[in-house]
Enzyme design. Structure first.
Site, PDB file in Angstrom:
ATOM      1  N   LYS A 239       0.597  -1.045  -0.050  1.00  0.00           N
ATOM      2  CA  LYS A 239      -0.245   0.142  -0.168  1.00  0.00           C
ATOM      3  C   LYS A 239       1.146   1.212   0.178  1.00  0.00           C
ATOM      4  O   LYS A 239       2.313   1.030   0.152  1.00  0.00           O
ATOM      5  CB  LYS A 239      -1.001  -0.279   1.345  1.00  0.00           C
ATOM      6  CG  LYS A 239      -2.157  -1.090   0.776  1.00  0.00           C
ATOM      7  CD  LYS A 239      -3.350  -0.831   2.243  1.00  0.00           C
ATOM      8  CE  LYS A 239      -4.544  -1.928   1.276  1.00  0.00           C
ATOM      9  NZ  LYS A 239      -4.978  -2.219   2.510  1.00  0.00           N
ATOM     10  N   ARG A 274      -2.825 -10.140   5.444  1.00  0.00           N
ATOM     11  CA  ARG A 274      -3.597 -10.152   3.848  1.00  0.00           C
ATOM     12  C   ARG A 274      -2.710  -9.252   3.393  1.00  0.00           C
ATOM     13  O   ARG A 274      -2.227  -8.506   3.182  1.00  0.00           O
ATOM     14  CB  ARG A 274      -4.621  -9.219   3.913  1.00  0.00           C
ATOM     15  CG  ARG A 274      -5.379  -8.935   3.013  1.00  0.00           C
ATOM     16  CD  ARG A 274      -6.652  -8.086   2.106  1.00  0.00           C
ATOM     17  NE  ARG A 274      -7.064  -8.431   0.824  1.00  0.00           N
ATOM     18  CZ  ARG A 274      -7.159  -7.633   0.030  1.00  0.00           C
ATOM     19  NH1 ARG A 274      -5.973  -7.056   0.352  1.00  0.00           N
ATOM     20  NH2 ARG A 274      -7.325  -8.013  -1.237  1.00  0.00           N
TER      21      ARG A 274
HETATM   22  N1  HH2 Z   1      -7.466  -3.941   1.774  1.00  0.00           N
HETATM   23  C1  HH2 Z   1      -7.420  -4.105   0.184  1.00  0.00           C
HETATM   24  C2  HH2 Z   1      -8.752  -5.153   0.155  1.00  0.00           C
HETATM   25  N2  HH2 Z   1      -9.415  -5.670   0.647  1.00  0.00           N
HETATM   26  N3  HH2 Z   1      -9.642  -6.079   2.362  1.00  0.00           N
HETATM   27  C3  HH2 Z   1      -9.524  -6.016   4.339  1.00  0.00           C
HETATM   28  N4  HH2 Z   1      -9.624  -6.944   5.437  1.00  0.00           N
HETATM   29  N5  HH2 Z   1      -8.258  -4.855   4.732  1.00  0.00           N
HETATM   30  C4  HH2 Z   1      -7.545  -4.394   4.061  1.00  0.00           C
HETATM   31  O1  HH2 Z   1      -6.873  -3.325   4.462  1.00  0.00           O
HETATM   32  C5  HH2 Z   1      -7.809  -4.504   2.270  1.00  0.00           C
HETATM   33  C6  HH2 Z   1      -9.180  -5.661   2.030  1.00  0.00           C
HETATM   34  C7  HH2 Z   1      -6.891  -3.071  -1.451  1.00  0.00           C
HETATM   35  O2  HH2 Z   1      -5.986  -3.596  -1.903  1.00  0.00           O
HETATM   36  P1  HH2 Z   1      -5.676  -4.996  -3.212  1.00  0.00           P
HETATM   37  O3  HH2 Z   1      -6.748  -5.877  -2.919  1.00  0.00           O
HETATM   38  O4  HH2 Z   1      -4.702  -5.357  -3.314  1.00  0.00           O
HETATM   39  O5  HH2 Z   1      -6.241  -3.866  -3.820  1.00  0.00           O
HETATM   40  P2  HH2 Z   1      -7.780  -3.368  -5.202  1.00  0.00           P
HETATM   41  O6  HH2 Z   1      -8.375  -2.785  -4.293  1.00  0.00           O
HETATM   42  O7  HH2 Z   1      -6.745  -2.285  -5.830  1.00  0.00           O
HETATM   43  O8  HH2 Z   1      -7.758  -4.329  -5.332  1.00  0.00           O
END
Ligand code: HH2
Length: 293
Positions: A239, A274
């Site tokens: 992030k 995660r």
């Molecule tokens: N962060 C993202 C998405 N889902 N769920 C939880 N519980 N906690 C988090 O910190 C979290 C999440 C964002 O990361 P990512 O899925 O890699 O990116 P994107 O939303 O652009 O797909």
């Protein structure tokens, strides 16, 4: 209605639809260490891996790789929640998910669905997902109802605002207190809806309507969140807070920083990490386990 600590996911294991996920322990101290949740984004536009796994074959290959590297849980998402992201409709989201979830559910591994939409949750539950991961914290009554009508586990995350605008000017009087208050209320609400405490983890929502200083304050308070009686999930992988701390503008170059943060979260008592980079995180935890006195 308070539940005893033993009935909560913080201590007794995390009850998901098909699996009771028990917390592994550090070998030297006997205290609990985290499970690894591998991220599978089947989106064209996720902030670090958008487009890489957007077709079914590539997505399943990556899922296999995450498991081979040591993921305990797969978290599948089809809508990016990166800052500035515009939402997609439920049908588009489901079209991306359906072929992947229907295959992964046969693999016999804990399967989490990362969605904010009750209609998508409902379809995921029908296919057989084990965990609903809602970055909006089950604030929609239909989301709460879908969860309560199932045996699935939940990740209840805090977000200020919505992805499209959340990073424009995040503001709190006292970030840690406000996030804790929100999560406490959601826990109570879910419990009253009939969702047992051992099904629920909380997540402060790093980067979701937070500045670097907010994220740092929340990180330092992981132990306080853990004291709420639910296990804590930490998601900081690649992030922008990692980018800000390391000077790495390219999200793919944030692996080492993310592993450092994951190790730090593990020491502070996070129950689930995660992560995108499962092997790197797993190796760091193994070394910590072997060398920590
Ligand atoms: N962060 C993202 C998405 N889902 N769920 C939880 N519980 N906690 C988090 O910190 C979290 C999440 C964002 O990361 P990512 O899925 O890699 O990116 P994107 O939303 O652009 O797909």
């Amino acid at each position: 209605m308070a539940e005893t600590a033993d009935q909560s996911a913080a201590t007794g294991g995390w009850k998901t639809a098909r699996f009771l996920l028990e917390w592994p322990t550090w070998s030297l101290t006997g205290r609990r260490r985290p499970l690894l949740m591998g991220i599978l984004n089947v989106t064209p536009d996720s902030f670090s891996d958008g487009g890489l796994y957007a077709n079914t074959e590539a997505a399943l290959r990556h899922a296999r790789q995450l498991l081979d590297e040591g993921a305990d849980i797969l978290d599948v998402g089809a809508e990016s929640t990166r800052p500035g992201a515009r939402g997609i409709d439920a049908d588009t989201e489901w079209q991306r998910l359906a072929p992947i979830l229907s295959e992964l559910v046969k693999w016999g591994v804990p399967l989490s669905l990362d969605t904010m939409k009750p209609a998508v949750m409902q379809r995921g539950l029908e296919v057989g997902v084990d965990i609903l991961n809602d970055v909006s914290g089950f604030t929609q009554s239909a989301a709460c109802k879908a969860l309560a009508g199932s045996d699935a586990a939940a990740v209840v995350m805090h977000m200020q605002g919505e992805p499209r605008t959340m990073q424009q000017s995040p503001h709190y009087t006292d970030c840690v207190t406000e996030v804790r208050h929100f999560l406490g209320q959601r826990l109570q609400h879910l419990q009253m809806a009939g969702v047992a405490a051992n099904r629920v983890l909380v997540d402060p929502g790093f980067g979701f309507g937070k500045t670097l200083e907010h994220n740092r304050a929340l990180f330092a308070a992981i132990c306080d969140f853990a004291a709420m009686g639910a296990g804590v999930l930490v998601g900081v992988s690649r992030k922008s807070m990692i980018g800000q701390l390391t000077g790495q503008a390219d999200a793919m170059q944030r692996v080492h920083g993310s592993v450092g943060a994951a190790a730090c979260a593990a020491v502070q008592g996070a129950r689930v990490l995660r992560v995108h980079d499962v092997r790197a995180t797993r190796d760091a935890l193994l070394v910590m386990d072997a060398l920590r006195a």
